[in-house]
Design an enzyme around this catalytic site. Sequence first.
Site, PDB file in Angstrom:
ATOM      1  CG  HIS A   1      51.541  21.749  87.363  1.00 37.36           C
ATOM      2  ND1 HIS A   1      50.790  22.678  87.577  1.00 37.36           N
ATOM      3  CD2 HIS A   1      52.659  21.324  85.824  1.00 37.36           C
ATOM      4  CE1 HIS A   1      51.229  23.413  87.081  1.00 37.36           C
ATOM      5  NE2 HIS A   1      51.614  22.435  85.542  1.00 37.36           N
ATOM      6  CD  GLU A   2      55.091  19.449  84.974  1.00 35.25           C
ATOM      7  OE1 GLU A   2      54.906  18.971  83.858  1.00 35.25           O
ATOM      8  OE2 GLU A   2      55.299  21.115  85.230  1.00 35.25           O
TER       9      GLU A   2
ATOM     10  CG  HIS B   1      51.062  19.095  82.267  1.00 34.77           C
ATOM     11  ND1 HIS B   1      49.895  19.603  81.295  1.00 34.77           N
ATOM     12  CD2 HIS B   1      51.827  20.039  82.987  1.00 34.77           C
ATOM     13  CE1 HIS B   1      49.775  21.156  82.062  1.00 34.77           C
ATOM     14  NE2 HIS B   1      51.149  21.064  82.729  1.00 34.77           N
TER      15      HIS B   1
ATOM     16  CG  HIS C   1      50.082  24.907  82.316  1.00 34.00           C
ATOM     17  ND1 HIS C   1      50.387  25.783  81.636  1.00 34.00           N
ATOM     18  CD2 HIS C   1      49.897  24.493  83.953  1.00 34.00           C
ATOM     19  CE1 HIS C   1      51.382  24.879  81.989  1.00 34.00           C
ATOM     20  NE2 HIS C   1      51.225  24.328  83.204  1.00 34.00           N
TER      21      HIS C   1
HETATM   22 ZN    ZN Z   1      52.481  22.687  83.514  1.00 35.41          ZN
END
Ligand code: ZN
Length: 489
Positions: A227-228, A231, A237
């Site tokens: 997930h990170e 980014h 998101h």
């Molecule tokens: Zn996030």
Amino acid sequence: MQVMLLPVWFRVLLLLDPGLTAPALVLEGGSTPSPEPQLDLQLATDYLHQYYNLQTDPSGRMRRSGLSFTSKVKDMQAFFGLNETGVLDSDTLEVMRSPRCGVPDVEDFSQVQGTRWNKNILSYSIGRYTRDLPLSTVDSLIQSALAVWARASGLTFVRLHTSSADIRVEFVTNAHGDFYPFDGPRGTLAHAFGPGLGAGGDTHFDDDERWTAGGGSGFDLLMVAAHEFGHALGLKHSRSPGSVMYPTYKMSRPSNLLSREDEANIQALYSNQILPGSTCPQIVRNVPWMSRPLFPRLMQDRCAPDLTFDAVSTLGDATFFFRDRYLWIKHNEQSDIKEGPISNFMPKIETRIDAAFWIPRRSAAYLIHGSTFWTVRGSVIKGKPKALSFFGFPAWVQSVEAAVHVVRTGRTLFFMQHIYWSYNENRKVMDFGFPRSISEDFPGVNATINAAFYKEKFIYFFLGPHVYKFDLTLKHVVGVESSRSWLSC
Ligand code: ZN
Ligand code: CA
Ligand code: ZN
């Protein structure tokens, strides 16, 4: 999902009352009152402040009316597919209690839309490790999480053993130098900065969490890292619960970490990248935000001979050098220098800083822009900017060029063209008899002062590309050096 702390029938209703700064709490829908309605309101306020850009005053209360609070609750409910009631019902509170990513769900308006890396080979390095897992396990989970994105995007990730990598991975706790402090167990699990210089791409995991390789109690490092890194590559998101970019933590690891949506999004971001192996590199489309550099060239060359600073100040265990909207950070114990736009490190600050000073006994820095200033304590900006007139300046003083706090005397000096003021920090008043002439009291300092810095009985005056070391005991200049020498050039 996590354990529910509230019975389902319980609802907290927010009523708007123009006479109150904070919304009033009223219980509805059950005969048994909530054990802690104030705690729920505090949780919701903190949550909306952190992830939905709710503005609060320095005491943490809502700054405007309850209206913005209610509309932020609705924004959050819309994001998570809940009923958009604006009411803190049990479903809403359950989501707010769920462990999640620290990156906001709504665009911070300071962030450049659609930012991506302008290269297809990215470096990463791992700084501080967690003690929850063997080093080799952390290495392989981080590598696997990057490999997920490499497969979908055609990007290549190369591991380095220096701190200057594009994506710097670290396990840290609480305040850790980037103005987004972690919060102990649960709550925020990790966060990452989008593509960019300096802190850009850096990915931090809260080491107050228990990290696992999947299974057992704790948080699955592979899932959170995947997930990170989304980014770190420029993704925001997603509202789709099936997306790896959904903000809250998923209890079970899906067989394919990336959904179709995730694959489409990363491909859309990097599909017109220079292809690996192509002999004649080309950018297929001319994307407007790619064709102009984020910062003037000079800003990126900290070793330019004519480098000047707007402000220089200690902040914690580091020295901050401000120039336009750019910032260099030199840690006392580290040789490397972090750099990037000021808003990368201090998300609320979108302007240049004219002057800055540090008061060690308060562990506070004061950053001045025009006729206002921010207070920074620990690594957190406290509330809204205050008026410079707070210090007792005459009305015609609407800005200063430099400021410095002299620990030995407890005075803060403010410099403006050829004059300066002295403020008594103990009694909180301007000293009598000011402003006075700079050249009379600081002989040898005869040009406009860009920045001033205090260290061990000396004031360092930054005048253009030179730094004058002024001995406060001897009352004269005892040395001159170049500004850039302060940035290890
Ligand atoms: Zn996030
Ligand atoms: Ca946490
Ligand atoms: Zn961080």
